[in-house]
Scaffold this motif. Structure first.
Motif, PDB file in Angstrom:
ATOM      1  N   SER A 173     -33.392  12.249 -19.852  1.00 58.19           N
ATOM      2  CA  SER A 173     -34.477  11.430 -20.237  1.00 58.19           C
ATOM      3  C   SER A 173     -35.441  12.371 -20.753  1.00 58.19           C
ATOM      4  O   SER A 173     -36.140  11.872 -21.761  1.00 58.19           O
ATOM      5  CB  SER A 173     -35.005  10.480 -19.217  1.00 58.19           C
ATOM      6  OG  SER A 173     -35.487  11.745 -18.320  1.00 58.19           O
ATOM      7  N   LEU A 196     -36.916   7.672 -10.550  1.00 62.22           N
ATOM      8  CA  LEU A 196     -35.725   8.213 -10.420  1.00 62.22           C
ATOM      9  C   LEU A 196     -34.845   7.407  -9.375  1.00 62.22           C
ATOM     10  O   LEU A 196     -35.609   6.409  -8.846  1.00 62.22           O
ATOM     11  CB  LEU A 196     -35.789   9.398  -9.855  1.00 62.22           C
ATOM     12  CG  LEU A 196     -36.155  10.807 -10.718  1.00 62.22           C
ATOM     13  CD1 LEU A 196     -36.116  11.890  -9.728  1.00 62.22           C
ATOM     14  CD2 LEU A 196     -35.463  10.926 -11.938  1.00 62.22           C
ATOM     15  N   GLU A 197     -33.636   7.130  -9.602  1.00 65.28           N
ATOM     16  CA  GLU A 197     -32.572   6.335  -8.780  1.00 65.28           C
ATOM     17  C   GLU A 197     -32.842   6.885  -7.428  1.00 65.28           C
ATOM     18  O   GLU A 197     -32.465   7.826  -7.082  1.00 65.28           O
ATOM     19  CB  GLU A 197     -31.232   6.286  -9.203  1.00 65.28           C
ATOM     20  CG  GLU A 197     -30.973   5.647 -10.571  1.00 65.28           C
ATOM     21  CD  GLU A 197     -30.968   4.181 -10.563  1.00 65.28           C
ATOM     22  OE1 GLU A 197     -31.360   3.763  -9.540  1.00 65.28           O
ATOM     23  OE2 GLU A 197     -30.704   3.518 -11.515  1.00 65.28           O
ATOM     24  N   ALA A 210     -28.349  13.928  -7.488  1.00 65.08           N
ATOM     25  CA  ALA A 210     -28.677  14.624  -8.785  1.00 65.08           C
ATOM     26  C   ALA A 210     -28.134  16.094  -8.938  1.00 65.08           C
ATOM     27  O   ALA A 210     -27.733  16.833  -7.808  1.00 65.08           O
ATOM     28  CB  ALA A 210     -30.298  14.786  -9.023  1.00 65.08           C
ATOM     29  N   GLU A 251     -30.334  16.922 -13.619  1.00 65.15           N
ATOM     30  CA  GLU A 251     -29.627  15.762 -14.219  1.00 65.15           C
ATOM     31  C   GLU A 251     -29.689  14.723 -13.388  1.00 65.15           C
ATOM     32  O   GLU A 251     -28.988  14.745 -12.413  1.00 65.15           O
ATOM     33  CB  GLU A 251     -28.044  16.178 -14.657  1.00 65.15           C
ATOM     34  CG  GLU A 251     -27.356  15.420 -15.879  1.00 65.15           C
ATOM     35  CD  GLU A 251     -26.129  16.090 -15.929  1.00 65.15           C
ATOM     36  OE1 GLU A 251     -25.072  15.721 -15.402  1.00 65.15           O
ATOM     37  OE2 GLU A 251     -26.109  16.733 -17.037  1.00 65.15           O
ATOM     38  N   ALA A 252     -30.491  13.647 -13.855  1.00 61.35           N
ATOM     39  CA  ALA A 252     -30.504  12.350 -12.764  1.00 61.35           C
ATOM     40  C   ALA A 252     -30.855  11.275 -13.846  1.00 61.35           C
ATOM     41  O   ALA A 252     -31.379  11.199 -14.964  1.00 61.35           O
ATOM     42  CB  ALA A 252     -31.643  12.530 -11.773  1.00 61.35           C
ATOM     43  N   ASN A 253     -30.555  10.022 -13.161  1.00 58.44           N
ATOM     44  CA  ASN A 253     -30.783   8.804 -13.968  1.00 58.44           C
ATOM     45  C   ASN A 253     -32.099   8.135 -13.627  1.00 58.44           C
ATOM     46  O   ASN A 253     -32.674   8.324 -12.502  1.00 58.44           O
ATOM     47  CB  ASN A 253     -29.833   7.805 -13.534  1.00 58.44           C
ATOM     48  CG  ASN A 253     -28.381   7.790 -14.076  1.00 58.44           C
ATOM     49  OD1 ASN A 253     -28.146   8.588 -14.857  1.00 58.44           O
ATOM     50  ND2 ASN A 253     -27.498   7.676 -13.226  1.00 58.44           N
ATOM     51  N   ALA A 255     -34.435   5.058 -13.763  1.00 60.60           N
ATOM     52  CA  ALA A 255     -34.250   3.658 -13.559  1.00 60.60           C
ATOM     53  C   ALA A 255     -34.989   2.671 -14.668  1.00 60.60           C
ATOM     54  O   ALA A 255     -36.153   3.195 -14.904  1.00 60.60           O
ATOM     55  CB  ALA A 255     -34.650   3.106 -12.143  1.00 60.60           C
ATOM     56  N   ASP A 259     -32.526  -2.046 -13.581  1.00 63.38           N
ATOM     57  CA  ASP A 259     -31.882  -1.176 -12.397  1.00 63.38           C
ATOM     58  C   ASP A 259     -32.332  -1.365 -10.961  1.00 63.38           C
ATOM     59  O   ASP A 259     -31.797  -0.825 -10.303  1.00 63.38           O
ATOM     60  CB  ASP A 259     -31.936   0.309 -13.006  1.00 63.38           C
ATOM     61  CG  ASP A 259     -31.048   0.575 -14.484  1.00 63.38           C
ATOM     62  OD1 ASP A 259     -30.029  -0.088 -14.387  1.00 63.38           O
ATOM     63  OD2 ASP A 259     -31.794   1.286 -15.091  1.00 63.38           O
TER      64      ASP A 259
END
Length: 486
Positions: A173, A196-197, A210, A251-253, A255, A259
């Motif tokens: 992101s 973050l998730e 992550a 490295e992470a998703n 939301a 989500d």
């Protein structure tokens, strides 16, 4: 060896916004290397920076603290384990620097011997040239030029910053934030407005897994979730249990609106703030074990003693467990009537949600026009504070069109304008002709195609505003609207 600094840390060192730096980069007056700025380049671009006199920067910081509340800008010493780890890393850097200096000294000794060796059986001119070279090298090594003194002062400040906080970059992101005090990576991300998730946030579910791409972390919280060996080998960590030792890339998703699952949380009434006879704010506090997950601009269903209502959230996701709901007094709304007379501190309110897709497009760096009709200021306030915490937009303009409640938080808006050089505030009077109000706003933007526009109001207000904005050249994909029920 080059000393590279992330853009966010240069912003802190110099005391100017990231967007001002990005403008310099785009204009070619500031060079970057893989998204980083070399120390020498920073000193070249800012020759008049005062590394030991940050009074002006502290003044702006104080204004920001008053504008956003100490919940957002609270600063504390790192946890003792984190502090020890950071000092250990600093010690390693110092030792490496000392070893390199010793090596340079040894090389100079070898060079001195080599010059004497080469001078044997040489012509007078050659001997003179070799001794001139030796004198030149010794003189420049022994004299500390002004640029070196500035570099030393800048690096000293940067080292203090690195002890107090660590810089984090999220891939893919591109979000950035600083880990302050004793925060874990997850806590720091949420305080900065980066969604973050995560699930439980206490080390049981593993949803905040992550991958650590670079940098070092230290475990500061216990967790029951067991990472598999292949996950450990791949660099996986739990964000809720680790703190950053130095600058890290993970490295992470992050939301999006779709989500975040619907939540049911019992919150406590912290206070009721009456702005005027028409508008009040309900300040709620969620349990420590149940932080509310939401994105700026979304809404919540509030329920208490058989009363309920759907309202926009006025606070920023970065404000930890604090939730602010601004409610317009309405004779047909029993919950709003209770807010002005019956709700007491420490009472309980059920939260259900979040709902809605009126959220920031954080992939965009275009300048933003925010338009709030009346109490539509509530979700706009949330969006603005979120954008500020993420340092997203190139510039932000807030247009607040009053209704009978007036500009009930105009002092807050003015404090934003005082604190930020890329924020402007325009209060507009209450007019019965909405089209006239919107036309007056649009007239100030002959280049609407450059902007993202966020508007909050009633369905009728949004319909009128959208037609005018699109007619004047705003691309439809850059229009975002949030409906407020009245």
């Amino acid at each position: 060896m080059s000393h590279l600094l992330p853009l966010s840390r240069v912003s802190k060192l110099i005391g100017i916004s990231r967007h001002a730096l990005q403008e310099m980069i785009r204009g070619g007056s500031l060079d970057t290397f893989d998204g980083m700025i070399e120390l020498e380049e920073m000193l070249r671009a800012f020759p008049d920076a005062k590394w030991e006199n940050d009074a002006e920067f502290r003044r702006v910081t104080e204004i920001k603290e008053k504008a956003f509340g100490k919940r957002v800008f609270e600063r504390a010493m790192p946890d003792k384990e984190v502090l020890a780890a950071r000092l250990a890393e600093l010690g390693k850097e110092y030792a490496a620097s000392q070893a390199m200096l010793m090596h340079y000294s040894q090389v100079m000794s070898w060079l001195d011997e080599k010059i004497d060796e080469l001078a044997e059986d040489q012509s007078t001119e050659t001997i003179h040239a070799l001794h001139t070279l030796r004198a030149f090298l010794l003189r420049n090594l022994n004299e500390l030029p002004a640029e070196a003194a500035k570099a030393q002062a800048a690096m000293a400040q940067e080292r203090i910053m690195k002890i107090m906080s660590a810089h984090v970059t999220i891939r893919p992101s591109g979000h950035e934030f600083f880990v302050e005090g004793s925060d874990t990576l997850l806590e720091a991300a949420l305080r900065s407005g980066v969604s973050l998730e995560y699930g439980c946030s206490n080390g049981n579910c593993g949803e905040c897994r992550a991958r650590l791409v670079s940098g070092k972390v230290v475990k500061v919280r216990p967790h029951d979730y067991a990472l598999r060996q292949d996950e450990k080998d791949a660099g996986m960590i739990l964000l809720c249990s680790c703190a950053a030792v130095d600058d890290v890339v993970i490295e992470a998703n992050v939301a999006g609106a779709h989500d975040i699952q619907e939540q049911h949380i019992e919150s406590k009434i912290k206070s009721v703030e009456i702005f005027n006879q028409d508008v009040a704010a309900l300040h709620l506090l969620t349990p420590r074990s149940q932080r509310l997950r939401f994105l700026a601009g979304q809404s919540m269903q509030l329920s208490m003693n058989g009363l309920s209502g759907l309202y926009a959230i006025a606070s920023c996701p970065c404000e930890d467990r604090h939730i602010e709901i601004q409610i317009l007094r309405s004779a047909g709304d029993a919950f709003s009537e209770a807010l002005f007379g019956k709700l007491k501190t420490n009472g309980r309110v059920e939260l259900h949600g979040p709902y809605g897709e009126f959220v920031l497009e954080d992939a965009s760096t275009r300048p933003v026009i925010f338009v709030a009709f009346g109490v539509g200021f509530a979700p706009i306030k949330s969006l603005i504070q979120h954008s500020m915490s993420l340092d997203l937009a190139e510039a932000m303009d807030l247009h607040w069109v009053a209704d009978q409640a007036g500009h009930y938080q105009t002092n807050l808006c003015r404090s934003w304008a005082d604190a930020l050089d890329n924020f402007r505030y325009f209060p507009h009077p209450h007019l019965s002709n909405i089209a006239e109000s919107v036309a007056a706003i649009v007239a100030g933007y002959p280049d609407l195609h450059r902007f993202d526009v966020y508007v909050a109001g009633t369905e009728q207000q949004l319909k009128i505003a959208k037609n005018i904005f699109l007619e004047q050249g705003l691309p439809v994909q850059q229009w975002r609207a949030g409906t407020i029920e009245k």
